[in-house]
Design a protein around this motif. Structure first.
Motif, short mmCIF file in Angstrom:
data_model
loop_
_atom_site.label_atom_id
_atom_site.label_comp_id
_atom_site.label_asym_id
_atom_site.label_seq_id
_atom_site.Cartn_x
_atom_site.Cartn_y
_atom_site.Cartn_z
N PRO B 15 2.38 2.35 2.70
CA PRO B 15 2.56 2.72 4.11
C PRO B 15 2.65 1.54 5.08
O PRO B 15 3.12 1.70 6.19
CB PRO B 15 1.33 3.59 4.40
N PHE B 16 2.19 0.37 4.64
CA PHE B 16 2.20 -0.76 5.58
C PHE B 16 3.26 -1.81 5.25
O PHE B 16 3.35 -2.84 5.91
CB PHE B 16 0.82 -1.43 5.63
N ALA B 17 4.04 -1.57 4.21
CA ALA B 17 5.01 -2.59 3.80
C ALA B 17 6.34 -2.38 4.52
O ALA B 17 6.98 -1.34 4.38
CB ALA B 17 5.22 -2.53 2.29
N PRO B 18 6.77 -3.36 5.32
CA PRO B 18 8.05 -3.21 6.01
C PRO B 18 9.24 -3.31 5.06
O PRO B 18 9.18 -4.01 4.05
CB PRO B 18 8.06 -4.38 7.01
N VAL B 19 10.29 -2.61 5.40
CA VAL B 19 11.53 -2.62 4.63
C VAL B 19 12.48 -3.61 5.31
O VAL B 19 12.68 -3.54 6.52
CB VAL B 19 12.17 -1.22 4.61
N GLY B 252 -2.31 6.54 11.90
CA GLY B 252 -3.57 7.21 12.22
C GLY B 252 -4.82 6.59 11.63
O GLY B 252 -5.87 7.21 11.63
N PHE B 253 -4.73 5.37 11.11
CA PHE B 253 -5.91 4.74 10.52
C PHE B 253 -6.58 3.73 11.45
O PHE B 253 -7.78 3.55 11.40
CB PHE B 253 -5.56 4.01 9.22
N CYS B 254 -5.81 3.03 12.24
CA CYS B 254 -6.36 1.86 12.93
C CYS B 254 -7.11 2.24 14.20
O CYS B 254 -7.92 1.47 14.70
CB CYS B 254 -5.27 0.84 13.23
N GLY B 255 -6.85 3.42 14.75
CA GLY B 255 -7.61 3.91 15.89
C GLY B 255 -7.17 3.41 17.25
O GLY B 255 -7.59 3.94 18.28
N PRO C 82 -28.84 -1.72 8.08
CA PRO C 82 -27.66 -1.94 8.93
C PRO C 82 -26.34 -1.69 8.20
O PRO C 82 -25.34 -1.32 8.81
CB PRO C 82 -27.79 -3.40 9.35
N ALA C 83 -26.34 -1.90 6.89
CA ALA C 83 -25.07 -1.77 6.17
C ALA C 83 -24.88 -0.33 5.71
O ALA C 83 -25.84 0.37 5.43
CB ALA C 83 -25.08 -2.70 4.96
N SER C 84 -23.65 0.08 5.66
CA SER C 84 -23.35 1.38 5.08
C SER C 84 -22.44 1.16 3.87
O SER C 84 -22.02 0.04 3.58
CB SER C 84 -22.67 2.29 6.11
N TRP C 85 -22.13 2.22 3.17
CA TRP C 85 -21.28 2.12 1.98
C TRP C 85 -19.82 1.89 2.35
O TRP C 85 -18.99 1.58 1.50
CB TRP C 85 -21.41 3.40 1.15
N LYS C 86 -19.53 2.09 3.63
CA LYS C 86 -18.15 1.99 4.12
C LYS C 86 -17.45 0.73 3.65
O LYS C 86 -16.29 0.75 3.25
CB LYS C 86 -18.20 2.07 5.65
N LYS C 87 -18.19 -0.39 3.68
CA LYS C 87 -17.54 -1.68 3.44
C LYS C 87 -17.03 -1.82 2.00
O LYS C 87 -16.20 -2.68 1.72
CB LYS C 87 -18.49 -2.83 3.76
N PHE C 88 -17.56 -0.99 1.08
CA PHE C 88 -17.10 -1.09 -0.31
C PHE C 88 -15.79 -0.32 -0.52
O PHE C 88 -15.10 -0.53 -1.51
CB PHE C 88 -18.18 -0.59 -1.26
N LEU C 89 -15.48 0.59 0.41
CA LEU C 89 -14.25 1.37 0.30
C LEU C 89 -13.22 0.88 1.31
O LEU C 89 -12.01 0.94 1.08
CB LEU C 89 -14.56 2.85 0.56
N PHE C 90 -13.72 0.45 2.43
CA PHE C 90 -12.90 -0.01 3.55
C PHE C 90 -13.47 -1.38 3.93
O PHE C 90 -14.30 -1.48 4.81
CB PHE C 90 -13.02 1.02 4.68
N PRO C 91 -13.05 -2.43 3.20
CA PRO C 91 -13.67 -3.74 3.39
C PRO C 91 -13.46 -4.28 4.80
O PRO C 91 -12.45 -3.97 5.45
CB PRO C 91 -12.95 -4.63 2.37
N PRO C 142 -1.19 13.05 6.33
CA PRO C 142 0.04 13.02 5.53
C PRO C 142 0.18 11.73 4.71
O PRO C 142 0.85 11.72 3.69
CB PRO C 142 1.16 13.10 6.56
N VAL C 143 -0.48 10.68 5.15
CA VAL C 143 -0.43 9.40 4.43
C VAL C 143 -1.86 9.06 4.03
O VAL C 143 -2.77 9.15 4.85
CB VAL C 143 0.11 8.28 5.34
N ALA C 144 -2.07 8.69 2.78
CA ALA C 144 -3.39 8.25 2.33
C ALA C 144 -3.42 6.72 2.35
O ALA C 144 -2.44 6.07 2.00
CB ALA C 144 -3.68 8.78 0.94
N ASP C 145 -4.57 6.18 2.75
CA ASP C 145 -4.70 4.72 2.75
C ASP C 145 -4.80 4.25 1.30
O ASP C 145 -5.69 4.69 0.56
CB ASP C 145 -5.94 4.30 3.53
N PRO C 146 -3.88 3.38 0.87
CA PRO C 146 -3.86 3.01 -0.56
C PRO C 146 -5.15 2.33 -1.02
O PRO C 146 -5.66 2.68 -2.09
CB PRO C 146 -2.68 2.03 -0.65
#
Lengths: 156, 285, 387
Positions: B15-19, B252-255, C82-91, C142-146
């Motif tokens: 989703p973030f790779a430009p073409v 919709g991820f970066c907020g 202070p830390a949550s698990w978030k950083k291991f999935l979303f660094p 509609p898009v999942a974060d890879p």
């Protein structure tokens, strides 16, 4: 009094949106010495600093209001067209035009006598009040548009 | 709100790779605004664009910026008009034919043209608000019989800030379109209207019950225009605005692009006025 | 291996506890869990059970966090750090792709997301809820974060029900804890009284069953009294929450009070330091950054955590949309507790209390909400009234 009014002008003034709903007697009264005027493109309807002795109701054409500045001697800040009015300098002392008003298209307008208007409004306070209530929104709208113009400059 | 099923399919792949696309043509619109026509460089291309959508344009080594789609063609060409307002848009404005640019998208919901079929259309553009409306204008031209009266009001700060000037002259010659062009201030070379875009609303010819209005321009311009239209009797539900916010990801991820409950990137950029009216009247939302 | 079933309950004694840890590492998991570092309990890679914060607890309040010794040897006798698990999935920093200039164009190589399966060891109920929230954010559209999706698919969730509440906790208000209801693979309850130090272990998924199946001899049958004991522990925790958040009609309350004078009041205290967003287990905002190589032929695209409290966050045409601290605090709170519902069908707040504890000036969002609720409809022009 009425011998000095032109019936054709009275009809045009009565038909102009600005005077909608006014007492016909009032319209007749303020039409004393009123005349229909025409301007070719580039002719001035008003000259900054000159006595503001008329109030224009635009019947046809377009008029540019120009402000002069050293670096920009002819900056148009607004255009006024058919069904609109031109000028409030005649109402505000010292009754001198604050801007140039230049025709950009052939203009036909009703020019009402400022002196007659001022006298009529002063001697008939009810009519005077009604007139001001009608006149205020024109001023308010121009003020608001000026503000939008200022805001717009910073929008990007 | 539209459901996920209504959302246009994004470009397949990361989703973030430009073409990569190649610049085919460049035209100067105003001293700080450029229109570029780009075409796919390799075999990959982004999905078909809808009027009102945007893409992320990428200048190699510099970064990305959300840019409205000003034209999309079946052969894959894209048209974008970019104002130099920073590092990325500055780099995009300096592109010359043959240069490479990255694209991802298209993103977001555009103008709801389908819903507006059979209705009168009023388009109000302010400054660089015209480019995202341009594909809509051509869509209307292409299916002109499906719509009632069409009126376009276009305002810019000065005559030299008007984009697509020559093209607009061809629109002016059409007899199935009413066009009003106005500028905030002008010199004597300008014989058209002078006054902010809202001053043209009283003169617009539309019937309130059967008109859909599409607005694009600076936020303050859209707010004032929408207010003027509502004052003339148009229902807030019949007015659509195209919002602009900072954007990094566009999915919709970066907020960054949040505007109340909306992600401008995927719920917008085109939003219905009645749903954002209360936010537009607040500051710093 | 002995087959364990989802829903099974067993007793794991403290002395046999390391076997669970070994089972995880033998199954190929890298174990991430709580450990004491720099005066706080944080989540990090654990080498053994000895890395757990045995005998430690935390004392928390608005703007306060202190580690203290317990008078027992509890392994999970604290709430959250202070830390949550978030950083291991979303660094906090992550390379998204690398692009290389080629003749006439460039090519892009997406960053591969590799790594071993992760066992999140010691997740609290509120943290499982937070994981559910970030799942919706990064995978629900509609898009999942890879990156998130690849890592998330490899996570085993070993939850520990809270045996005590922290001074800033309000999971009961948010309906997320302290009992674990869903979203875990294994659920532990640490039992320190009425017998030897032990754990009630519940198998909550097939993946959890597979791990438990490796250590049949370490487990004993759980009796009804063990289950009751665990329930009593959770009930006692629920009854001693440090904070409460009145959630009824909260999104509507906030939507209707965007010009409330309280925003001005909190803005006078808020430093816009971004701490609350950094410690929040659900805050997901990020920025993209272009990092060119010196030769100009290769560039990397990085993503890093960002915050709605940063001035540049809303920059548009060289100016920030949200210039004032007021507007930025308002954005954070109304999003977290209000518009999040419209976006993701859930609150963005799980009641963990981190934002209260780690606020340097002790701003307490439950108090801010209470203040608005006390005088709904109040308006100050300075708070962004109609123009």
């Amino acid at each position: 009094m009425s011998q000095e009014t032109d019936p054709k002008v009275v009809d045009a003034v009565r038909a102009h949106p600005f005077f909608h709903g006014f007492d016909p007697a009032f319209v007749h009264e303020v039409c004393q010495h009123a005349r229909e005027v025409r301007f070719e493109p580039d002719e001035l309807l008003a000259k900054e600093g000159a006595p503001a002795d008329v109030f224009y109701l635009i019947l046809e054409g377009k008029v540019a209001l120009e402000a002069g500045a050293a670096d920009n001697p002819h900056l148009t800040v607004q255009t006024v067209g058919r069904d609109e009015v031109l000028g409030w300098s005649w109402l505000v002392a010292p009754h001198r035009w604050r801007f140039d008003a230049r025709a950009t298209k052939p203009v036909r307008a009703a020019a009402l006598s400022a002196e007659v208007l001022r006298r009529t409004l002063a001697s008939h306070p009810t009519w005077g009040y009604q007139f001001l209530i009608r006149f205020m929104p024109v001023l308010a709208e121009r003020l608001e548009n000026t503000r939008i113009q200022l805001l717009d400059l910073h929008a990007h | 709100m539209l459901t996920d099923a209504d959302r246009p399919a994004p470009t397949p792949g990361h989703p973030f790779a430009p073409v990569p696309y190649r610049v085919r043509a460049v035209a100067t619109e105003t001293p700080d605004t450029t229109t570029i026509v780009i075409e796919p460089w390799g075999t990959r291309r982004i999905g078909r664009t809808q009027p009102g959508q945007f893409v992320m344009l990428y200048a190699f080594g510099i970064g990305e910026s959300p840019i409205g789609v000003a034209g999309g063609h079946p052969d894959g060409q894209l048209v974008h008009t970019v104002r130099n307002a920073g590092k990325v848009t500055g780099a995009l404005g300096r592109l010359t034919p043959g240069d490479t640019v990255g694209v991802r998208g298209p993103y977001g919901h555009g103008w709801p043209i389908g819903e507006a079929k059979g209705r009168d259309i009023l388009i109000v553009a302010g400054g660089l608000g015209l480019p995202p409306l341009r594909p809509l204008v051509y869509e209307l031209f292409a299916r002109r019989e499906s719509y009632g009266r069409v009126e376009i009001i276009y305002g810019a700060r000065t005559p030299k800030d008007l984009v697509y000037y020559d093209e607009i002259q061809t629109w002016r010659r059409r007899n199935d379109l009413r066009l009003q062009v106005t500028v905030d201030a002008a010199g004597r070379e300008w014989y058209g209207d002078v006054g902010v875009v809202t001053t043209r609303i009283p003169d617009a010819r539309f019937e309130t019950g059967r008109t859909t209005a599409f607005l694009c321009g600076p936020e303050i311009m859209m707010r004032m225009t929408a207010q003027a239209l509502v004052a003339r009797g148009l229902a807030p539900e019949a007015i659509w605005v195209s919002m602009e916010r900072n954007m990094k990801c566009a999915v919709g991820f970066c907020g960054h692009c949040q505007f109340g409950p909306s992600f401008v990137c995927r719920d917008g950029p085109v939003l219905r006025y009645d749903r954002v009216q209360h936010l537009l009247s607040l500051r710093e939302v | 291996m002995v087959r364990a079933e989802v829903g099974d309950r067993r007793i794991l004694s403290r002395s046999a506890f390391p076997e669970l840890f070994h089972a995880l590492t033998e199954a190929g998991y890298q174990v991430i869990g709580p450990t004491v570092r720099d005066g706080a309990i944080v989540y990090d890679r654990l080498r053994s059970v000895a890395d757990l914060p045995e005998g430690w607890t935390d004392r928390q309040g608005a703007g306060q966090y202190r580690l203290e010794r317990r008078n027992d040897a509890a392994l999970f006798g604290y709430t959250v750090g202070p830390a949550s698990w978030k950083k291991f999935l979303f660094p906090a920093r992550e390379r998204l792709w690398t692009a290389t200039k080629e003749e006439g164009g460039f090519s892009v190589r997406a960053e591969p997301v590799e790594g071993p399966p992760l066992a999140f060891f010691g997740m609290r109920a509120c943290e499982l809820a937070a994981l559910g929230v970030t799942d919706r954010v990064f995978q629900g559209g509609p898009v999942a974060d890879p990156g998130y999706s690849a890592r998330r698919a490899r996570v085993l969730r070993i939850a520990v029900q809270c045996g005590q509440s922290g001074g800033t906790c309000f999971c009961v208000s948010m309906g997320t804890g302290p009992g674990v209801r869903a979203g875990a693979d294994l659920v532990l309850t640490e039992i320190l009284t009425h017998g030897p130090h032990r754990f009630l272990l519940e198998v909550a998924s097939e993946a959890g069953a597979a791990v438990v199946g490796r250590i049949p001899s370490a487990l004993a049958a759980a009796g009804a009294e063990d289950t009751e004991r665990a329930e009593a522990i959770v009930a006692a925790t629920a009854a001693s929450m440090g904070r409460t958040m009145p959630t009824e009609g909260l999104p509507e309350l906030l939507r209707g009070n965007l010009a409330h004078p309280r925003w001005e009041d909190v803005a006078r205290r808020c430093l816009s330091c971004t701490n609350c967003t950094m410690v929040c287990p659900t805050c997901f905002c990020s920025s993209h950054e272009e990092v060119p190589d010196l030769d100009g032929r290769t560039v990397e695209r990085w993503r890093h955590w960002d915050s709605c409290f940063n001035l540049a966050f809303t920059e548009l045409h060289g100016q920030s949309v949200r210039k004032s601290g007021l507007s930025r605090y308002r954005q954070w709170l109304t999003h977290k507790l209000g518009t999040w519902h419209e976006q993701f069908g859930t609150s963005g707040c799980v009641g963990c209390g981190r934002c209260i504890t780690w606020c340097p000036v002790g701003i307490d969002l439950t108090a801010e909400v209470a203040a608005i609720r006390a005088t709904p409809g109040a308006v100050t022009p300075k708070a962004g009234g109609k123009t």
